[in-house]
Scaffold this active site. Sequence first.
Site, PDB file in Angstrom:
ATOM      1  N   ARG A 136       0.825  -1.201   0.000  1.00 57.97           N
ATOM      2  CA  ARG A 136       0.000   0.000   0.000  1.00 57.97           C
ATOM      3  C   ARG A 136       0.863   1.255   0.000  1.00 57.97           C
ATOM      4  O   ARG A 136       1.968   1.257   0.554  1.00 57.97           O
ATOM      5  CB  ARG A 136      -0.897   0.047   1.238  1.00 57.97           C
ATOM      6  CG  ARG A 136      -1.950  -1.064   1.269  1.00 57.97           C
ATOM      7  CD  ARG A 136      -2.837  -0.926   2.477  1.00 57.97           C
ATOM      8  NE  ARG A 136      -2.046  -0.737   3.685  1.00 57.97           N
ATOM      9  CZ  ARG A 136      -2.485  -0.116   4.767  1.00 57.97           C
ATOM     10  NH1 ARG A 136      -3.699   0.386   4.786  1.00 57.97           N
ATOM     11  NH2 ARG A 136      -1.707   0.000   5.824  1.00 57.97           N
ATOM     12  N   SER A 140       8.091  -5.143   6.490  1.00 61.19           N
ATOM     13  CA  SER A 140       7.944  -6.251   7.448  1.00 61.19           C
ATOM     14  C   SER A 140       8.721  -7.494   7.019  1.00 61.19           C
ATOM     15  O   SER A 140       8.152  -8.565   6.798  1.00 61.19           O
ATOM     16  CB  SER A 140       6.469  -6.578   7.638  1.00 61.19           C
ATOM     17  OG  SER A 140       5.762  -5.408   7.953  1.00 61.19           O
ATOM     18  N   ASP A 151       6.707  -3.511  11.705  1.00 64.13           N
ATOM     19  CA  ASP A 151       5.286  -3.263  11.992  1.00 64.13           C
ATOM     20  C   ASP A 151       4.967  -3.162  13.488  1.00 64.13           C
ATOM     21  O   ASP A 151       4.018  -2.480  13.872  1.00 64.13           O
ATOM     22  CB  ASP A 151       4.368  -4.275  11.284  1.00 64.13           C
ATOM     23  CG  ASP A 151       4.763  -5.710  11.557  1.00 64.13           C
ATOM     24  OD1 ASP A 151       5.832  -5.930  12.165  1.00 64.13           O
ATOM     25  OD2 ASP A 151       4.009  -6.612  11.153  1.00 64.13           O
TER      26      ASP A 151
HETATM   27 MG    MG Z   1      -0.111  -7.198  10.308  1.00 68.81          MG
END
Ligand code: MG
Length: 925
Positions: free
Chosen positions: A550, A611, A665
């Site tokens: 995103r 991540s 994250d």
């Molecule tokens: Mg997640």
Amino acid sequence: QIQRALRSLCIPLERLHIMKGHMMQDMCKGLSRQTHSQAKVRMLPTYICSTPNGTEKGNFLVVELCQNQVRTLLVTLYGDGNMSPQMMYKIFDMPEGIMQGEGEALFDFIAQCVSQFLAETISPDTSSSEERLPLGFVFPFSCRQTQLDKAELLSWSKGFSCSGVVGKDVVQMLQSAINKQEVGGNGAGGRWLSPWWGWKSSQFAPGQLSHVDVVALMNDTVGTMMTCSMEGRPCEVAMVADKGSNCCFMAEAYLVEMAEETSGRMCVNTEWGCFGDDGTLNDIFTPYDESVDEESSNPGEKRFEKLVGSLYLGEIVRHALIALTAEKALFTGTDIAVLKEKGVFTIQHVLDIINNEDGTTVVKRILEVLGLQPSERDCGRVQQICRAVVGRAATLHAVGLAAILSYMCQTRDMETLMVNVGVEGELYTGYSRFEEILQSVSRLLSPECMATLLPSRDGSGRGAAMVTAVALRLAAQRRVVNEVLGPLRLTHADLEKVQALMRQEMERGLGKHTNATASVRMLPTYVSHTPDGTERGDFLALDLGGTNFRVLVVRVAEEGITMASEIYVIPAAIMQGTGERLFDHIIDCIMDFQTKQNLMTQTLPLGFTFSFPCQQVGLDKALLLTWTKGFSASGCVGQDVVQLLREAAQRKQHSGLRVVALLNDTVGTMMSCGYDDPKCEIGLIVGTGTNACYMEEMRNVGTVEGDQGRMCINMEWGAFGDNGCLDHIFTHFDRVVDETTINPGKQRFEKLISGMYLGEIVRQILLVMTEKQLLFQGRPSPKLQTRNIFQTKFLSTIELSNGLALRQIRAILNELELDASFEDSVLLREVCQAVSLRAAQLCAAGLAAVVEKMRENRGLERLSISVGVDGTLYKLHPCFSHNLQKTLKELAPNCDVSFHLSEDGSGKGAALVAAVASRTAGAGQ
Ligand code: MG
Ligand code: ADP
């Protein structure tokens, strides 16, 4: 007058509907803890939680206390579906006076009956074996039962009034009497000669009772239900239509608030005889019923029973005949003095009169034998009255049954209910139309339910043996279940040990020289401040490594944070192509986004949530350690990810890009919650995987230069235990799950906790339980043998369900092609609970180590702190967060920890890291 009398005995259908509603209300009242004590329908828990399944096996002894008699019975079951139980019984007459004598004497007598019976029926070689002989005790008096083998007598009835028993545990009293037999041996013979018993000692040759255990106490209704369950079909309702009237059924255990049991079902003894004692039946009481009530030993009580119990039906008829004679509608001009005597008109008379359909010869004879002189017309009218009275009793039984059926259907959340109903009693066997009325009226009142009536034979005897057998089967099954699940159940001490180990690994991960060998990496993130709420501005954010890639724009303003975002697909060819290609694609996406958002002219600071495991060397400098999750773009591992992105921007001649931070994250999660709560200094993820970060003192971070202030540490705690320090808590199931992953031996802590693995652990347990015959009748479906077929979201559905959602459990099991019984569903839920509870507890142990360390770091007596949390398992599982928080309180009692759900941590958090970096950089300049 006759017509009027008959009409008064006939209750209109609407009135029956209303009565059914009242009965259901009273049932709920009886089940609820608050209203139980005032309830007329007592709804007593029986602690019988299962019906026979046909595998019951062995010898079972039953002793039943009846009026003037003690019945003993030995039942042998062969585990053959209970098709051919073998039975032997003996009846002992009760010596006169014992029913009103000392309680101890009564129980001694019962024990002697058992002893005598065993001496006669069991050959010495079998009786001397070590095998225990379980005994079921049928004790048909009102008791407060708190366990299957614990029941306090509330009050005597049926002519009994032995002293010293009310308020005592009658199971204990019987067991003591039995034990005394053993200790005293033949020496107890003296007792046999009590003069008022009038017995000879030779009548008894006491057998050894040392191996007899009283394991269950029950009421006769329950026995009826159990005998009807014998031939391989479950029977979940039983009705006794006899001298008195009663009913029992299998209720959802969580609704039986008087019992501790909350899972599965429990048989409830309705004790519905007192229905109407609060006046709800007054309008259907006829003057004849009132007369019967007034003449009874307990006026105003047991109102329902007095309309339906066979003990009263003859009396109702007698009073009707007296009244009609007075109105000159019957026996005109003849002497009816004989009718004045209570009890002359028995139920047998009534039944003989109505079962005789053709002609009045039999009626005439019966009335004449009683001493009446009936005319032909009298005979017809008496017959009509008898039919009306007994027909009404049958109808009212149907009302009660309909209430129970509808209640079961509703509480099981079913649209239709099919159920077997065991029926017993002289009204049922003696009145030819009883079954037909019961069937048709209950269908009218509960059209959604389909009851199949099954005649029960000798419910109290055979049924009691079944109760005993089922109790033992369940106890044996429970032992095996506990053996299987035992290793997953962690004690407080176990968890404290995990906490201490985590603490130790944290220290090692932070230490400059120990870091390399620590299982918890404790990676510095170069984030040294959490938000203080004064951050302002517009930021770009990237989120790579979650389910979607995103690009976002985040506006942090006085009024709050607003965001716009776009999801972009990264084609597999790009994921697995060259690094240049991948980062070029990312820049293309950013440029597309900026164009759409009209941001091309601005250079916004960018935060990058990445991540994948990275060795971070600065806030905007992180070396990729390895790709995961399907990425394998070449030329990236070992490189600085931020640099790769900047180079791509240059290639694309995109100058409006200023990457200020790369973050994990967990950090994003902490930061996004930190914006609203300055106490939020911990980030936690429990989703596909699990990880945590927190603010550590720089002086403790041996792997980064400098001693001032704090830095957020990305713990990478999923790998806790990879050095073997958690081996003692891994179970067989955990080892099997680990071995079948793509990274055996790695991420051992994560594999006990996170969404990717919990379903698989459950599946492994189910396989073992099936093998041990505890589930699915020992037959696993081929589907259940498929890896990862049992999804972690199933745990949420299964644990959420109380009785109401068992349908959903069934749906899941059907999807897995498993044919599951109700008890399978209940056990399945227990398995899921054990696995998810352990996960939450372990997660809490990890967090406890974190908060305790933070408290010590800061030299505080008490620490008040918040945790930002993300992850679908934490968010959607019905008990995980509760169990986590509860355990954390126990393990870190000096820390007050509150939890905030993070919303879009990777987007918002990335912007905030960028914002805080800009703010602190500004302050520094
Ligand atoms: Mg997640
Ligand atoms: P990620 O950790 O990859 O960012 P999530 O936080 O959404 O993703 O977690 C996804 C995991 O959550 C899945 O692997 C699944 O095991 C688990 N999960 C999905 N739905 C549920 C649910 N209803 N209850 C419990 N766990 C769930």
